[in-house]
Design a protein around this motif. Structure first.
Motif, PDB file in Angstrom:
ATOM      1  N   SER A 101       0.878  -0.708   0.069  1.00 16.06           N
ATOM      2  CA  SER A 101      -0.025   0.334  -0.383  1.00 16.06           C
ATOM      3  C   SER A 101       1.369   1.559  -0.237  1.00 16.06           C
ATOM      4  N   SER A 102      -0.080   2.329  -0.864  1.00 18.05           N
ATOM      5  CA  SER A 102       1.054   3.222  -0.890  1.00 18.05           C
ATOM      6  C   SER A 102       0.322   4.968  -1.082  1.00 18.05           C
ATOM      7  N   HIS A 103       0.604   5.838  -0.339  1.00 16.23           N
ATOM      8  CA  HIS A 103      -0.520   7.292  -0.769  1.00 16.23           C
ATOM      9  C   HIS A 103       0.113   8.519  -1.863  1.00 16.23           C
ATOM     10  N   PHE A 104       0.246   8.704  -2.526  1.00 11.46           N
ATOM     11  CA  PHE A 104       0.148   9.449  -3.382  1.00 11.46           C
ATOM     12  C   PHE A 104       1.457   8.687  -4.587  1.00 11.46           C
ATOM     13  N   ALA A 105       0.125   7.281  -4.801  1.00  5.53           N
ATOM     14  CA  ALA A 105       1.534   6.960  -6.558  1.00  5.53           C
ATOM     15  C   ALA A 105       1.028   7.127  -7.270  1.00  5.53           C
ATOM     16  N   TYR A 106       1.602   6.300  -8.168  1.00  5.96           N
ATOM     17  CA  TYR A 106       0.577   5.925  -9.644  1.00  5.96           C
ATOM     18  C   TYR A 106       0.936   4.844  -9.970  1.00  5.96           C
ATOM     19  N   VAL A 107       0.684   4.395 -11.400  1.00  3.34           N
ATOM     20  CA  VAL A 107       0.649   2.849 -11.564  1.00  3.34           C
ATOM     21  C   VAL A 107       0.608   3.202 -12.858  1.00  3.34           C
ATOM     22  N   ASP A 165       7.621   2.259 -19.239  1.00  4.08           N
ATOM     23  CA  ASP A 165       8.703   2.242 -17.939  1.00  4.08           C
ATOM     24  C   ASP A 165       9.766   3.701 -18.477  1.00  4.08           C
ATOM     25  N   LEU A 166       9.666   4.597 -18.379  1.00  3.71           N
ATOM     26  CA  LEU A 166      10.024   5.508 -18.495  1.00  3.71           C
ATOM     27  C   LEU A 166      10.178   6.377 -17.259  1.00  3.71           C
ATOM     28  N   ALA A 167      11.566   7.198 -16.897  1.00  2.00           N
ATOM     29  CA  ALA A 167      11.733   7.350 -15.539  1.00  2.00           C
ATOM     30  C   ALA A 167      10.530   8.251 -14.999  1.00  2.00           C
ATOM     31  N   GLU A 168       9.924   9.146 -16.366  1.00  2.00           N
ATOM     32  CA  GLU A 168       8.701  10.589 -16.409  1.00  2.00           C
ATOM     33  C   GLU A 168       7.661   9.883 -17.187  1.00  2.00           C
ATOM     34  N   PRO A 169       6.225   8.626 -17.111  1.00  2.00           N
ATOM     35  CA  PRO A 169       5.881   8.086 -18.235  1.00  2.00           C
ATOM     36  C   PRO A 169       4.957   9.079 -18.315  1.00  2.00           C
ATOM     37  N   PHE A 170       4.495   8.512 -20.157  1.00  6.51           N
ATOM     38  CA  PHE A 170       3.954   9.316 -20.272  1.00  6.51           C
ATOM     39  C   PHE A 170       2.943   9.260 -20.236  1.00  6.51           C
ATOM     40  N   TYR A 171       2.022   8.422 -19.386  1.00  4.90           N
ATOM     41  CA  TYR A 171       0.562   8.193 -19.582  1.00  4.90           C
ATOM     42  C   TYR A 171       0.265   6.959 -18.374  1.00  4.90           C
ATOM     43  N   ARG A 172      -0.509   7.467 -16.914  1.00  6.45           N
ATOM     44  CA  ARG A 172      -0.383   6.768 -15.909  1.00  6.45           C
ATOM     45  C   ARG A 172      -1.724   6.613 -15.154  1.00  6.45           C
ATOM     46  N   ILE A 173      -1.577   6.558 -13.839  1.00  2.42           N
ATOM     47  CA  ILE A 173      -2.935   6.163 -13.072  1.00  2.42           C
ATOM     48  C   ILE A 173      -2.578   6.861 -12.257  1.00  2.42           C
ATOM     49  N   ARG A 174      -2.804   8.339 -11.387  1.00  2.00           N
ATOM     50  CA  ARG A 174      -2.435   8.941 -10.011  1.00  2.00           C
ATOM     51  C   ARG A 174      -3.253   8.382  -9.194  1.00  2.00           C
ATOM     52  N   ALA A 175      -3.384   8.162  -7.460  1.00  2.00           N
ATOM     53  CA  ALA A 175      -4.200   7.231  -6.874  1.00  2.00           C
ATOM     54  C   ALA A 175      -3.589   8.412  -5.725  1.00  2.00           C
ATOM     55  N   THR A 199      -6.867   9.055 -11.042  1.00  2.00           N
ATOM     56  CA  THR A 199      -7.003  10.105 -11.975  1.00  2.00           C
ATOM     57  C   THR A 199      -6.106   9.920 -13.206  1.00  2.00           C
ATOM     58  N   VAL A 200      -6.417  10.089 -14.440  1.00  2.00           N
ATOM     59  CA  VAL A 200      -5.471   9.668 -15.307  1.00  2.00           C
ATOM     60  C   VAL A 200      -5.037  10.203 -15.805  1.00  2.00           C
ATOM     61  N   TYR A 201      -3.919  10.169 -16.136  1.00  2.00           N
ATOM     62  CA  TYR A 201      -2.763  11.042 -16.541  1.00  2.00           C
ATOM     63  C   TYR A 201      -2.746  11.165 -17.953  1.00  2.00           C
ATOM     64  N   ILE A 202      -2.786  11.849 -19.553  1.00  2.00           N
ATOM     65  CA  ILE A 202      -1.811  11.425 -20.165  1.00  2.00           C
ATOM     66  C   ILE A 202      -0.825  13.134 -20.711  1.00  2.00           C
ATOM     67  N   GLY A 203       0.530  12.451 -20.636  1.00  2.00           N
ATOM     68  CA  GLY A 203       1.358  13.638 -20.088  1.00  2.00           C
ATOM     69  C   GLY A 203       1.298  14.154 -18.686  1.00  2.00           C
ATOM     70  N   LYS A 204       1.121  15.332 -18.329  1.00  3.02           N
ATOM     71  CA  LYS A 204       0.518  16.285 -17.490  1.00  3.02           C
ATOM     72  C   LYS A 204      -0.964  16.724 -17.604  1.00  3.02           C
ATOM     73  N   MET A 205      -1.511  16.407 -18.467  1.00  2.00           N
ATOM     74  CA  MET A 205      -2.927  16.919 -18.488  1.00  2.00           C
ATOM     75  C   MET A 205      -3.709  15.598 -17.899  1.00  2.00           C
ATOM     76  N   PRO A 206      -5.042  16.216 -16.697  1.00  2.00           N
ATOM     77  CA  PRO A 206      -5.734  14.690 -16.218  1.00  2.00           C
ATOM     78  C   PRO A 206      -6.369  14.732 -17.253  1.00  2.00           C
ATOM     79  N   VAL A 207      -6.977  13.464 -17.561  1.00  2.00           N
ATOM     80  CA  VAL A 207      -8.501  12.925 -18.720  1.00  2.00           C
ATOM     81  C   VAL A 207      -9.471  12.732 -18.179  1.00  2.00           C
ATOM     82  N   MET A 208      -9.530  11.403 -16.628  1.00  2.00           N
ATOM     83  CA  MET A 208     -10.630  10.891 -16.584  1.00  2.00           C
ATOM     84  C   MET A 208     -10.264  10.942 -14.769  1.00  2.00           C
TER      85      MET A 208
END
Length: 171
Positions: free
Chosen positions: A87-93, A97-107, A124-133
């Motif tokens: 378990s973790s807080h303020f995490a993403y999945v 596999d890049l150091a700065e992933p292009f897309y991710r789910i932050r929680a 929240t789903v992010y594509i780049g720095k933009m939240p999309v969902m």
């Protein structure tokens, strides 16, 4: 206590760090500076990590972990291999596999059950720095889904950019 680059191997587990303090009786270790913990097919990275070689419990302030094809990172990790829950807080999945992933789910809260699923609250789903969902709660299994979408982007000089899409339905 050891400094200037240390490698500790115990069974299938290998810990690499700039500095570490190890208690051989309890199995507790505190590792600092470019920490890499590899066990089985998992790789944990962070700046500071507390680990127990006997109980396999992990505690980290900031971390990155990878188990192909999924990768995660965040703050405040606690892991217990006896009940197989991380378990973790303020995490993403992500699967990037890049150091700065292009897309991710932050929680706000991320719970990972290895080989089974992950659960995210305030996701929240992010594509780049933009939240999309946004989802208040999101759960995803690591196992193959019987029904799924496939998207293949492309470009043809005659038609321009396109997105080939398909939906696979298991009857």
């Amino acid at each position: 206590t050891a400094t200037n680059g240390v490698i500790v191997t115990y069974g299938q587990t290998r810990l690499i760090a700039n500095r570490l303090t190890l208690n051989q009786k309890t199995g507790d270790v505190v590792a600092e500076g470019m920490v890499n913990l590899q066990r089985e097919n998992e790789l944990w990275q962070g700046d500071r990590l507390e680990y127990n070689f006997l109980t396999k419990k992990i505690k980290a302030e900031e971390f990155k972990v990878g188990q192909v094809p999924y990768y995660a990172g965040g703050f405040g990790l606690s892991a217990d291999r006896t009940n197989e829950v991380y378990s973790s807080h303020f995490a993403y999945v992500t699967t990037d596999d890049l150091a700065e992933p292009f897309y991710r789910i932050r929680a706000r809260t991320l719970i990972i059950i290895p080989g089974d699923s992950f659960q995210a609250t305030d996701a929240t789903v992010y594509i780049g720095k933009m939240p999309v969902m946004y989802w208040p709660y999101y759960r995803r299994t690591f196992k193959r889904h019987p029904n799924f979408f496939v998207f293949v982007p492309g470009y043809r000089s005659l038609y321009g950019p396109f997105l080939q899409s398909s939906y696979h339905w298991h009857a």
